[in-house]
Write a protein that holds these residues in place. Structure first.
Motif, PDB file in Angstrom:
ATOM      1  N   THR A 141     -10.311  17.651   0.281  1.00 21.42           N
ATOM      2  CA  THR A 141      -9.207  17.992  -0.823  1.00 21.42           C
ATOM      3  C   THR A 141      -9.520  17.273  -1.956  1.00 21.42           C
ATOM      4  N   CYS A 142      -9.472  17.883  -3.208  1.00 20.95           N
ATOM      5  CA  CYS A 142      -9.800  17.027  -4.327  1.00 20.95           C
ATOM      6  C   CYS A 142      -8.217  16.310  -4.664  1.00 20.95           C
ATOM      7  N   VAL A 143      -8.242  15.164  -5.269  1.00 18.33           N
ATOM      8  CA  VAL A 143      -7.183  14.531  -5.557  1.00 18.33           C
ATOM      9  C   VAL A 143      -6.264  15.444  -6.681  1.00 18.33           C
ATOM     10  N   CYS A 144      -6.884  16.203  -7.260  1.00 20.78           N
ATOM     11  CA  CYS A 144      -6.314  17.183  -8.287  1.00 20.78           C
ATOM     12  C   CYS A 144      -5.364  17.981  -7.744  1.00 20.78           C
ATOM     13  N   ASP A 145      -5.810  18.478  -6.540  1.00 29.39           N
ATOM     14  CA  ASP A 145      -4.859  19.537  -5.768  1.00 29.39           C
ATOM     15  C   ASP A 145      -3.970  18.889  -5.099  1.00 29.39           C
ATOM     16  N   LEU A 146      -3.412  17.817  -5.046  1.00 27.56           N
ATOM     17  CA  LEU A 146      -2.501  16.993  -4.041  1.00 27.56           C
ATOM     18  C   LEU A 146      -1.302  16.428  -4.783  1.00 27.56           C
TER      19      LEU A 146
ATOM     20  N   LYS B 134     -16.916  10.836  -4.019  1.00 25.88           N
ATOM     21  CA  LYS B 134     -16.874  10.881  -5.299  1.00 25.88           C
ATOM     22  C   LYS B 134     -17.613  12.116  -5.836  1.00 25.88           C
ATOM     23  N   ARG B 135     -17.243  13.240  -6.400  1.00 21.57           N
ATOM     24  CA  ARG B 135     -17.882  14.416  -6.830  1.00 21.57           C
ATOM     25  C   ARG B 135     -17.533  14.681  -8.087  1.00 21.57           C
ATOM     26  N   GLY B 136     -18.688  14.311  -9.131  1.00 24.20           N
ATOM     27  CA  GLY B 136     -18.451  14.170 -10.574  1.00 24.20           C
ATOM     28  C   GLY B 136     -17.347  13.476 -11.252  1.00 24.20           C
ATOM     29  N   THR B 137     -16.470  13.991 -11.711  1.00 24.06           N
ATOM     30  CA  THR B 137     -15.383  13.094 -12.157  1.00 24.06           C
ATOM     31  C   THR B 137     -14.078  13.141 -10.945  1.00 24.06           C
ATOM     32  N   TRP B 138     -14.171  13.775 -10.084  1.00 22.63           N
ATOM     33  CA  TRP B 138     -13.047  13.866  -9.260  1.00 22.63           C
ATOM     34  C   TRP B 138     -13.313  13.033  -7.766  1.00 22.63           C
ATOM     35  N   ALA B 139     -12.398  12.665  -7.028  1.00 22.76           N
ATOM     36  CA  ALA B 139     -12.436  12.051  -5.813  1.00 22.76           C
ATOM     37  C   ALA B 139     -12.032  13.104  -4.673  1.00 22.76           C
ATOM     38  N   TYR B 140     -12.541  13.405  -3.626  1.00 25.11           N
ATOM     39  CA  TYR B 140     -12.300  14.280  -2.814  1.00 25.11           C
ATOM     40  C   TYR B 140     -12.039  13.479  -1.467  1.00 25.11           C
ATOM     41  N   PHE B 141     -11.123  13.819  -0.570  1.00 22.47           N
ATOM     42  CA  PHE B 141     -10.483  13.130   0.746  1.00 22.47           C
ATOM     43  C   PHE B 141     -10.763  14.051   1.746  1.00 22.47           C
ATOM     44  N   SER B 142     -11.058  13.382   2.716  1.00 20.28           N
ATOM     45  CA  SER B 142     -11.065  13.802   4.176  1.00 20.28           C
ATOM     46  C   SER B 142     -10.638  13.065   5.219  1.00 20.28           C
ATOM     47  N   LEU B 143     -10.153  13.650   6.422  1.00 19.30           N
ATOM     48  CA  LEU B 143      -9.977  12.671   7.542  1.00 19.30           C
ATOM     49  C   LEU B 143     -11.149  11.906   7.886  1.00 19.30           C
ATOM     50  N   ALA B 144     -11.054  10.581   8.237  1.00 15.75           N
ATOM     51  CA  ALA B 144     -11.942   9.820   8.889  1.00 15.75           C
ATOM     52  C   ALA B 144     -12.048  10.154  10.246  1.00 15.75           C
ATOM     53  N   PRO B 145     -13.520  10.220  10.741  1.00 16.46           N
ATOM     54  CA  PRO B 145     -13.429  10.813  12.143  1.00 16.46           C
ATOM     55  C   PRO B 145     -12.896  10.067  13.286  1.00 16.46           C
ATOM     56  N   ASP B 146     -12.115  11.098  14.148  1.00 14.60           N
ATOM     57  CA  ASP B 146     -11.157  10.735  14.924  1.00 14.60           C
ATOM     58  C   ASP B 146     -10.034   9.655  14.514  1.00 14.60           C
ATOM     59  N   ALA B 147      -9.603   9.829  13.086  1.00 22.45           N
ATOM     60  CA  ALA B 147      -8.614   8.932  12.650  1.00 22.45           C
ATOM     61  C   ALA B 147      -7.264   9.147  13.530  1.00 22.45           C
ATOM     62  N   LEU B 148      -7.077  10.154  13.674  1.00 22.84           N
ATOM     63  CA  LEU B 148      -5.568  10.369  14.391  1.00 22.84           C
ATOM     64  C   LEU B 148      -5.551   9.903  15.705  1.00 22.84           C
ATOM     65  N   GLY B 149      -6.776  10.139  16.261  1.00 28.13           N
ATOM     66  CA  GLY B 149      -6.773   9.783  17.816  1.00 28.13           C
ATOM     67  C   GLY B 149      -6.752   8.320  17.715  1.00 28.13           C
ATOM     68  N   ARG B 150      -7.544   7.526  17.046  1.00 30.89           N
ATOM     69  CA  ARG B 150      -7.414   6.077  17.016  1.00 30.89           C
ATOM     70  C   ARG B 150      -6.214   5.532  16.701  1.00 30.89           C
ATOM     71  N   ALA B 151      -5.368   6.010  15.721  1.00 35.42           N
ATOM     72  CA  ALA B 151      -4.118   5.688  15.363  1.00 35.42           C
ATOM     73  C   ALA B 151      -3.162   5.878  16.784  1.00 35.42           C
ATOM     74  N   ALA B 152      -3.252   6.998  17.086  1.00 39.66           N
ATOM     75  CA  ALA B 152      -2.475   6.970  18.381  1.00 39.66           C
ATOM     76  C   ALA B 152      -2.884   5.842  19.384  1.00 39.66           C
ATOM     77  N   ASN B 153      -4.023   5.714  19.658  1.00 35.15           N
ATOM     78  CA  ASN B 153      -4.414   4.658  20.838  1.00 35.15           C
ATOM     79  C   ASN B 153      -3.876   3.346  20.281  1.00 35.15           C
ATOM     80  N   LEU B 154      -3.788   2.933  18.899  1.00 38.47           N
ATOM     81  CA  LEU B 154      -3.198   1.594  18.789  1.00 38.47           C
ATOM     82  C   LEU B 154      -1.901   1.577  19.323  1.00 38.47           C
TER      83      LEU B 154
END
Length: 116
Positions: free
Chosen positions: A59-64, A92-112
């Protein structure tokens, strides 16, 4: 003859044995705290939810900004905290930043928590 009473050794009244090697080290505790701090903010949880629900996976930061009713600098700050915690990836795509979940981020957070 005056005999002194025999004294017994005092019972061991120590509370409990030392924690040992299984205790969390300072460096690891600091890393885990970064993740928990990132997740402790309602706006950051909403950002994670919106990015996770994105059909394209990013998702682009502009949409958030509009859904959160927050300014772009504030949203960017929250996204930076999530990236630093290892929960999001930034591209970074042009002038905008796009964000995505890091691989298995939520699973790793739960394991903490599960592996304390």
């Amino acid at each position: 003859m005056n005999l002194l009473p025999v004294l017994e050794p005092a019972p061991d009244t120590s509370c409990c044995p030392p924690a040992g090697d299984a205790a969390l080290g300072a460096k690891e505790a600091k890393q885990r705290a970064l993740v928990f701090k990132a997740l402790a903010d309602p706006n950051r949880l909403r950002l994670l939810s919106m990015i996770k629900a994105s059909p394209s996976g990013s998702t682009c930061v502009c949409d958030l900004t509009a859904p959160l009713d927050l300014g772009q600098p504030t949203v960017s700050h929250h996204l930076k905290v999530l990236v630093e915690a290892g929960l999001l990836r930034r591209e970074k795509r042009g002038t905008w930043a796009y964000f995505s979940l890091a691989p298995d981020a939520l699973g790793r957070a739960a394991n903490l928590l599960a592996n304390l």
